[in-house]
Design a protein around this motif. Structure first.
Motif, mmCIF file in Angstrom:
data_model
loop_
_atom_site.group_PDB
_atom_site.id
_atom_site.type_symbol
_atom_site.label_atom_id
_atom_site.label_comp_id
_atom_site.label_asym_id
_atom_site.label_seq_id
_atom_site.Cartn_x
_atom_site.Cartn_y
_atom_site.Cartn_z
ATOM 1 N N SER A 1 -1.280 18.654 -8.348
ATOM 2 C CA SER A 1 -2.430 18.763 -7.447
ATOM 3 C C SER A 1 -3.276 17.494 -7.477
ATOM 4 C CB SER A 1 -3.271 19.991 -7.780
ATOM 5 O OG SER A 1 -3.775 19.907 -9.092
ATOM 6 N N ASP A 2 -3.375 16.850 -8.639
ATOM 7 C CA ASP A 2 -4.143 15.610 -8.704
ATOM 8 C C ASP A 2 -3.406 14.482 -7.981
ATOM 9 O OD1 ASP A 2 -6.474 14.165 -9.528
ATOM 10 O OD2 ASP A 2 -5.222 13.125 -10.987
ATOM 11 N N CYS A 3 -2.091 14.432 -8.121
ATOM 12 C CA CYS A 3 -1.315 13.440 -7.362
ATOM 13 C C CYS A 3 -1.540 13.625 -5.870
ATOM 14 C CB CYS A 3 0.170 13.552 -7.685
ATOM 15 S SG CYS A 3 0.634 12.915 -9.305
ATOM 16 N N ASN A 4 -1.562 14.880 -5.427
ATOM 17 C CA ASN A 4 -1.784 15.140 -4.015
ATOM 18 C C ASN A 4 -3.193 14.731 -3.585
ATOM 19 O OD1 ASN A 4 -0.766 16.307 -1.450
ATOM 20 N ND2 ASN A 4 -2.511 17.664 -1.745
ATOM 21 N N ARG A 5 -4.181 15.008 -4.426
ATOM 22 C CA ARG A 5 -5.559 14.596 -4.110
ATOM 23 C C ARG A 5 -5.660 13.084 -3.973
ATOM 24 N NH1 ARG A 5 -7.062 18.869 -7.508
ATOM 25 N NH2 ARG A 5 -7.038 17.500 -9.334
ATOM 26 N N TRP B 1 0.839 -1.202 0.000
ATOM 27 C CA TRP B 1 0.000 0.000 0.000
ATOM 28 C C TRP B 1 0.876 1.255 0.000
ATOM 29 C CZ3 TRP B 1 -2.877 2.235 4.763
ATOM 30 C CH2 TRP B 1 -3.680 3.313 4.382
ATOM 31 N N THR B 2 1.925 1.251 0.820
ATOM 32 C CA THR B 2 2.852 2.385 0.857
ATOM 33 C C THR B 2 3.485 2.605 -0.507
ATOM 34 O OG1 THR B 2 3.308 1.921 3.186
ATOM 35 C CG2 THR B 2 4.853 3.369 2.035
ATOM 36 N N LEU B 3 3.836 1.533 -1.190
ATOM 37 C CA LEU B 3 4.397 1.666 -2.537
ATOM 38 C C LEU B 3 3.408 2.334 -3.489
ATOM 39 C CD1 LEU B 3 6.327 -1.684 -2.789
ATOM 40 C CD2 LEU B 3 7.289 0.560 -3.354
ATOM 41 N N VAL B 4 2.121 2.064 -3.316
ATOM 42 C CA VAL B 4 1.108 2.700 -4.170
ATOM 43 C C VAL B 4 1.026 4.188 -3.864
ATOM 44 C CG1 VAL B 4 -1.338 2.833 -4.764
ATOM 45 C CG2 VAL B 4 -0.269 0.598 -4.437
ATOM 46 N N TYR B 5 0.687 4.528 -2.622
ATOM 47 C CA TYR B 5 0.409 5.938 -2.334
ATOM 48 C C TYR B 5 1.652 6.806 -2.372
ATOM 49 C CZ TYR B 5 1.491 5.277 2.742
ATOM 50 O OH TYR B 5 2.071 5.009 3.951
ATOM 51 N N TYR C 1 2.589 10.003 -4.695
ATOM 52 C CA TYR C 1 3.079 11.231 -4.064
ATOM 53 C C TYR C 1 4.401 11.675 -4.691
ATOM 54 C CZ TYR C 1 4.393 14.577 -0.471
ATOM 55 O OH TYR C 1 4.755 15.721 0.182
ATOM 56 N N ALA C 2 5.289 10.721 -4.966
ATOM 57 C CA ALA C 2 6.612 11.046 -5.504
ATOM 58 C C ALA C 2 6.543 11.677 -6.887
ATOM 59 C CB ALA C 2 7.484 9.791 -5.535
ATOM 60 N N HIS C 3 5.461 11.432 -7.606
ATOM 61 C CA HIS C 3 5.315 12.059 -8.927
ATOM 62 C C HIS C 3 5.173 13.580 -8.821
ATOM 63 C CE1 HIS C 3 5.339 9.146 -12.238
ATOM 64 N NE2 HIS C 3 5.045 8.266 -11.287
ATOM 65 N N GLN C 4 4.771 14.087 -7.665
ATOM 66 C CA GLN C 4 4.716 15.535 -7.464
ATOM 67 C C GLN C 4 6.107 16.153 -7.479
ATOM 68 O OE1 GLN C 4 1.605 16.852 -4.345
ATOM 69 N NE2 GLN C 4 2.383 14.890 -3.615
ATOM 70 N N PHE D 1 -3.221 10.984 -3.319
ATOM 71 C CA PHE D 1 -2.459 10.604 -2.137
ATOM 72 C C PHE D 1 -3.317 10.773 -0.880
ATOM 73 C CE2 PHE D 1 0.165 12.239 1.398
ATOM 74 C CZ PHE D 1 0.933 11.112 1.661
ATOM 75 N N VAL D 2 -3.949 11.933 -0.737
ATOM 76 C CA VAL D 2 -4.775 12.216 0.436
ATOM 77 C C VAL D 2 -5.986 11.285 0.495
ATOM 78 C CG1 VAL D 2 -6.251 13.978 1.520
ATOM 79 C CG2 VAL D 2 -3.989 14.598 0.638
#
Length: 197
Positions: A170-174, A81-85, A89-92, A176-177
């Motif tokens: 911003s979409d990556c952050n959304r 799961w951490t690898l997914v989220y 996140y890292a793409h930001q 992620f959250v």
């Protein structure tokens, strides 16, 4: 397992010796994690090892043991799961990471990110299913809520992956959250699976 005095188990600072040793053994992971972006393209995997140590510690605090058939799939699920989220996140930060010379799974898998995180998601859900089954959350009719919640959690991950714009910070952050909802669904499945069993 029965706990005679559960109120003592949850009192502040009252961990059993087994969980104290297990907690102390995580310190190497905690202290070395910040260096991982310098040495490997897989710091997100190392973060998964570090963050999800709490699954081992929580289980040990309650049971004073580690049941590998339950806890290892649960720990693995957390890592995947951490690898997914955290890859999302890292793409930001990928442009900044390139400039400063640090590494990430976002840079390592690049255009193939959605394939990779789809695989990580499948491994996460499969590990949660196995852990739940071994913890008797799925093999008896009384614990049936676990799997509908897990199915909803899988759908939440699928939605994240299929809709995320990896070049849109911003979409990556959304996305992620939005993992708070994934966690809430898994927790809900465990909680209701236990309450009705």
């Amino acid at each position: 397992m029965s706990v005679e005095k559960p109120q003592e188990m949850f009192a502040f600072g009252r961990l059993n010796d087994y969980s104290r040793i297990l907690g102390a053994s995580s310190l190497l992971l905690v202290f070395s994690y910040p260096l991982m972006k310098r040495f490997t393209f897989w710091p997100q995997a190392y973060l998964g090892l570090t963050f999800n140590w709490g699954a081992l510690l929580g289980w040990a605090a309650i049971t004073e043991s580690l049941d590998p058939s339950i806890i290892l799939p649960l720990y693995s699920a957390g890592i995947f799961w951490t690898l997914v989220y955290d890859t999302i996140y890292a793409h930001q930060d990928k442009e900044d990471d390139l400039k400063v010379g640090v590494k990430s799974t976002a840079l390592r898998v690049g255009d193939f990110t959605k394939y990779w995180i789809s695989g990580f998601s499948a491994a996460c859900i499969g590990s949660l299913a196995l852990s739940g089954y071994n913890a008797q959350l799925g093999w008896c009719l009384h614990a049936w809520p676990y799997y509908p919640f897990l199915t909803a959690a899988a759908a939440q991950l699928a939605w994240q992956i299929s809709t995320v714009g990896l070049s849109n910070r911003s979409d990556c952050n959304r996305k992620f959250v939005s993992n708070k909802w994934f966690g809430a669904l898994v927790f809900g499945g465990i909680l209701f699976g236990r309450l009705v069993s």
